[in-house]
Design an enzyme around this catalytic site. Sequence first.
Site, short mmCIF file in Angstrom:
data_model
loop_
_atom_site.label_atom_id
_atom_site.label_comp_id
_atom_site.label_asym_id
_atom_site.label_seq_id
_atom_site.Cartn_x
_atom_site.Cartn_y
_atom_site.Cartn_z
N HIS A 209 72.72 43.77 45.27
CA HIS A 209 73.26 43.35 46.57
C HIS A 209 73.47 44.57 47.47
O HIS A 209 74.49 44.68 48.17
CB HIS A 209 74.56 42.56 46.40
CG HIS A 209 74.37 41.24 45.72
ND1 HIS A 209 73.79 40.15 46.33
CD2 HIS A 209 74.65 40.84 44.45
CE1 HIS A 209 73.75 39.14 45.50
NE2 HIS A 209 74.25 39.52 44.34
N HIS A 210 72.48 45.46 47.48
CA HIS A 210 72.51 46.65 48.33
C HIS A 210 71.31 46.68 49.28
O HIS A 210 70.65 47.72 49.40
CB HIS A 210 72.52 47.92 47.48
CG HIS A 210 73.64 48.02 46.52
ND1 HIS A 210 73.61 48.87 45.42
CD2 HIS A 210 74.85 47.40 46.48
CE1 HIS A 210 74.74 48.75 44.75
NE2 HIS A 210 75.51 47.86 45.37
N PRO A 211 70.98 45.60 49.97
CA PRO A 211 69.80 45.63 50.84
C PRO A 211 70.00 46.58 52.01
O PRO A 211 71.07 46.67 52.59
CB PRO A 211 69.68 44.17 51.32
CG PRO A 211 71.08 43.65 51.27
CD PRO A 211 71.70 44.31 50.07
#
Length: 409
Positions: free
Chosen positions: A345-347
């Site tokens: 969840h680090h886009p």
Amino acid sequence: MHSQNSNGLLHLTQADPEDSALTQAFLEAARILRTAGEKLDFAPAQNTIHRGQRWSSIHAYLRPALGRPNLHVLLDTLVTKVLIKQNTTIGVEIQSPDGHKQSIHAYREVILSAGAINTPQILMLSGIGPWQQLEQYGIEVIADLPVGFGLHDHLNLPLYVSITSPVSVTLSKMQRLPELWQYMTHGKGYLASSAILGVGSADPDLGLVLFGLGSTHEGLLRDIANFKSSTFRGLFPFSQNTSQEGFVLLASCLQPLSRGTVSIRSVDPTQAPVIDPQYLIHPYDVTCMTKAVRLAVRVVDMAPFQILGAKLHLPHLDECRHLVPDVRNDVYVECIVRTAAITGHHPAGTCKMGSPSDPATVVDPLLRVRGIAGLRVVDASVMPTPISGHPNSVLMAMADRAASLISNS
């Protein structure tokens, strides 16, 4: 956990090795591996937790400012496009839940901060993006820029380790009345912890996260990670046991080279954009993830974890059932990574910051959108390369820097 710094806007806590046998074993295992010549950097995990709750940027920055006369926050409001006239930003168009649209005028600048997924969507709906895609949807091209390219993210492969010592967080422990009382009255105890106890890195670009949760209960965790039931059970063999002691090591590649895209699917701003992360499309990322998995195995094999009765359970997945579970087998490791690795969840990276002479650049070093006056982007989409870890603190620092740039412009 102990508080590291509560004098600033953020409340930081850090896992205390004296209170956590798992953190202590994690650090000691790294020390032994370093003695053997491996280049490692392991540390207790830091968390932004205060009184048993995550202390986010909303708590630290937004809520204290809500009473200011120059701030107005609109809830349940969708930004549909940035309004641009003669390559100058004049405001934004917004839409309320009932579909009503209105325009808000900007006297100086518009700061777009919708994240690595929605920022490129808003820009493209505003006429800023790849001309081929904009013309496909009949959107007037105001600036032909590579918006939506360069998407990067971290992958994590969870590896479950059972232990015999009663030193982890389990569901049965959290459900005890004393724990509930401790949390409700003092904001302390198991329920007040993220259970993230340690973080580590090793050359080249290998990452580990120690998650001290023994109970990997399917009913609680499967949907969060978006796993099929068979995959979840193949990863976590004690998924129905609420008292099983253990922990999870998340193996990751910190600097992946694969790049994906974000594109619009419609001129309707309520339609979610198309996200194609293209994980593992670059062969380096497969090699890097394979090495991270093997690092996790070596860490668990060290004496500090063996004293706790540690046993790593390699994934038994339907997609990989034709392969013998063996981390020395590249084909097996690649199979479990491609099947069971999940997003960190680090886009980021979809509106790349860089030199104006670089054709891949969307914003300049002052975060201004190329060719458009009065428009900046301040979010993870501008990051040209991944952060070697969680981007939370970097994004806050970026926002602080951006505030200075805007104030002094």
